[in-house]
Design a protein around this motif. Structure first.
Motif, mmCIF file in Angstrom:
data_model
loop_
_atom_site.group_PDB
_atom_site.id
_atom_site.type_symbol
_atom_site.label_atom_id
_atom_site.label_comp_id
_atom_site.label_asym_id
_atom_site.label_seq_id
_atom_site.Cartn_x
_atom_site.Cartn_y
_atom_site.Cartn_z
ATOM 1 N N TYR A 102 0.824 -1.209 0.000
ATOM 2 C CA TYR A 102 0.000 0.000 0.000
ATOM 3 C C TYR A 102 0.862 1.265 0.000
ATOM 4 O O TYR A 102 0.851 2.049 0.957
ATOM 5 C CB TYR A 102 -0.946 -0.008 1.209
ATOM 6 C CG TYR A 102 -1.832 -1.204 1.238
ATOM 7 C CD1 TYR A 102 -2.711 -1.465 0.188
ATOM 8 C CD2 TYR A 102 -1.791 -2.100 2.300
ATOM 9 C CE1 TYR A 102 -3.520 -2.585 0.191
ATOM 10 C CE2 TYR A 102 -2.604 -3.224 2.318
ATOM 11 C CZ TYR A 102 -3.467 -3.459 1.263
ATOM 12 O OH TYR A 102 -4.266 -4.571 1.270
ATOM 13 N N GLN A 121 0.453 3.948 -1.395
ATOM 14 C CA GLN A 121 -0.335 5.173 -1.350
ATOM 15 C C GLN A 121 -0.539 5.679 0.070
ATOM 16 O O GLN A 121 -0.943 6.828 0.280
ATOM 17 C CB GLN A 121 -1.702 4.969 -2.022
ATOM 18 C CG GLN A 121 -2.592 3.934 -1.365
ATOM 19 C CD GLN A 121 -2.411 2.546 -1.940
ATOM 20 O OE1 GLN A 121 -1.298 2.129 -2.257
ATOM 21 N NE2 GLN A 121 -3.523 1.825 -2.092
ATOM 22 N N ASP A 122 -0.253 4.840 1.053
ATOM 23 C CA ASP A 122 -0.374 5.255 2.455
ATOM 24 C C ASP A 122 0.907 5.895 2.987
ATOM 25 O O ASP A 122 0.937 6.356 4.132
ATOM 26 C CB ASP A 122 -0.713 4.051 3.332
ATOM 27 C CG ASP A 122 -2.188 3.697 3.263
ATOM 28 O OD1 ASP A 122 -2.893 4.250 2.403
ATOM 29 O OD2 ASP A 122 -2.640 2.859 4.078
#
Length: 325
Positions: free
Chosen positions: A237, A239-240
Motif C-alpha cells: 500500500y 499510497q499510504d
C-alpha cells in the motif's frame, strides 16, 4: 474473488472489515492490510516478500520505547488519514469523551467509552484500536462481548481521522495517540489501572504491537491480524506512505519485528486460518520475542480477516482473564 478485488475502488472505509460484514451492509467495506486470496498483479513482489521470513526486517538492538524518544518521523506529505469516514456520532450505548495528544497536547481527539456504573471494586478495562484509518459505528458494535464480560471499553479515534485535526503518519505518531488514550482511560473513575488491557484489529493490531513495546501500562495485549513488518505493509500500500522512504529508520520504527525484544506485557497474537500470508511474519515475531524472554504466543482462529474476528475477540477475553481476574 477476494475482498480486495471486489472493493478495490475504495480499499478501506470507516468500518474496516468485519464491522461492515456484520453490521453495515450498505457501507463499502475496508480491505485493510490483510485481505486474502489473489493479490493485485502489480504487487506480486510485495506479496512474495510478505510471505518469506528470510526477507523480514532486521532485529535491532535497543529498547523501542527509548528509541521513540530519540526519533522524529519526517513527513514529506502532511494531511488527514486516507480513509472514507462517517460523522463522529456517538453510539447509543457509549459516551463520548475527549483526550489530548500530540506535542504540547495540541490535539483534542474523540474516544467512545462504554457506559458503566462505578462499584466498590474497580473495573478492568480494554482499550481497543479499530481497523482502518477511520472510526465508525460498526467498530463499536464489535465491542459488545467485552462489555458483557465486565470490561470498561474505550475505542479512540486517531489524529487526522474522521475530519479531526492532525497529520496522518502511518503507524508512528498514532502510537502517541494510543498512549495518550490509555492514560485517559486509566484515570477514569472506577477503572482499575492495574487491570488495563489492549487489543486491536488489522491496522489497530499493528498499533497495539507498537504501543505494547512503548509502555508497561497494559496487563496483557491481543493484536488481531496486525502486520509486524512495515516494509511488507507499505510495499502493498505505497499510497499510504507519508514519510521519507530514503531513511530506513522510518520503516524500522514502524516494524515490531525490528524490536521484538521490547514487548513489555504478555502478548497473544491472533489471525485467521485464511490469512496464511501472516504465518511466517508472526511466527518470526514470536521466535524473536520469546528468545528475549517475552511472554508471547500465537493463535489462529477459523475464518478470514473478517469472519474470524468474533472468535478472536472471544479468545482475547479468555486470554485477558487468564492473565488477571
Amino acid at each position: 474473488m477476494s475482498d480486495d478485488q471486489a472493493f478495490r475502488p475504495n480499499r478501506r472505509s470507516l468500518l474496516a472489515g468485519i464491522a461492515f460484514t456484520l453490521f453495515a451492509p450498505n457501507i463499502v467495506r475496508a480491505a485493510d492490510d490483510s485481505t486474502t486470496g489473489t493479490k493485485p498483479a502489480d504487487n506480486k513482489a510485495a506479496a512474495r516478500n510478505e510471505e518469506k521470513a528470510e526477507d523480514a526486517p532486521p532485529q535491532l538492538a535497543g529498547d523501542y520505547a527509548k528509541e521513540r524518544h530519540l526519533f522524529r518521523t519526517d513527513l514529506l506529505s502532511k494531511g488527514p488519514a486516507p480513509d472514507i469516514y462517517e460523522p463522529l456520532v456517538t453510539p447509543s450505548t457509549a459516551e463520548r469523551l475527549f483526550y489530548r495528544s500530540g506535542v504540547g497536547e495540541e490535539l483534542e481527539l474523540v474516544a467512545w467509552v462504554s457506559r458503566y456504573t462505578r462499584s466498590d471494586k474497580p473495573k478492568p478495562a480494554v482499550l481497543f484500536l479499530h481497523g482502518g484509518n477511520a472510526i465508525g459505528q460498526g467498530h463499536w458494535q464489535l465491542m459488545k462481548p467485552y462489555v458483557e464480560a465486565g470490561y470498561v471499553v474505550m475505542i479512540p479515534s486517531m489524529r487526522g481521522e474522521n475530519g479531526q485535526k492532525g497529520n496522518f503518519s502511518g503507524f508512528y505518531d498514532e502510537v502517541a495517540d494510543v498512549l495518550a488514550a490509555s492514560n485517559r482511560l486509566r484515570h477514569l473513575p472506577g477503572v482499575d489501572p492495574h487491570r488495563m488491557f489492549l487489543a486491536g484489529h488489522s491496522i489497530g493490531g499493528t498499533l497495539a504491537m507498537l504501543a505494547a513495546m512503548s509502555t508497561r501500562r497494559f496487563r496483557a495485549v491481543a493484536p488481531i491480524s496486525g502486520n509486524p513488518d512495515a516494509y511488507a505493509f507499505f510495499g502493498r500500500y505505497p499510497q499510504d506512505i507519508r514519510f521519507n522512504t530514503r531513511n530506513p529508520r522510518e520503516y524500522q520504527m514502524r516494524s515490531p519485528l525490528c524490536y521484538a525484544h521490547s514487548f513489555k506485557s504478555p502478548v497473544k497474537l491472533f489471525h485467521g486460518t485464511e490469512e496464511a500470508h501472516f504465518d511466517s511474519r508472526l511466527a518470526l515475531l514470536t521466535k524473536r520475542a520469546t528468545a528475549a524472554g517475552v511472554k508471547m504466543e500465537m493463535a489462529t482462529v477459523t475464518g478470514s480477516h473478517n469472519s474470524a474476528l468474533p472468535g478472536e475477540i472471544a479468545q482475547s477475553i479468555e486470554f485477558f482473564r487468564s492473565v488477571a481476574v
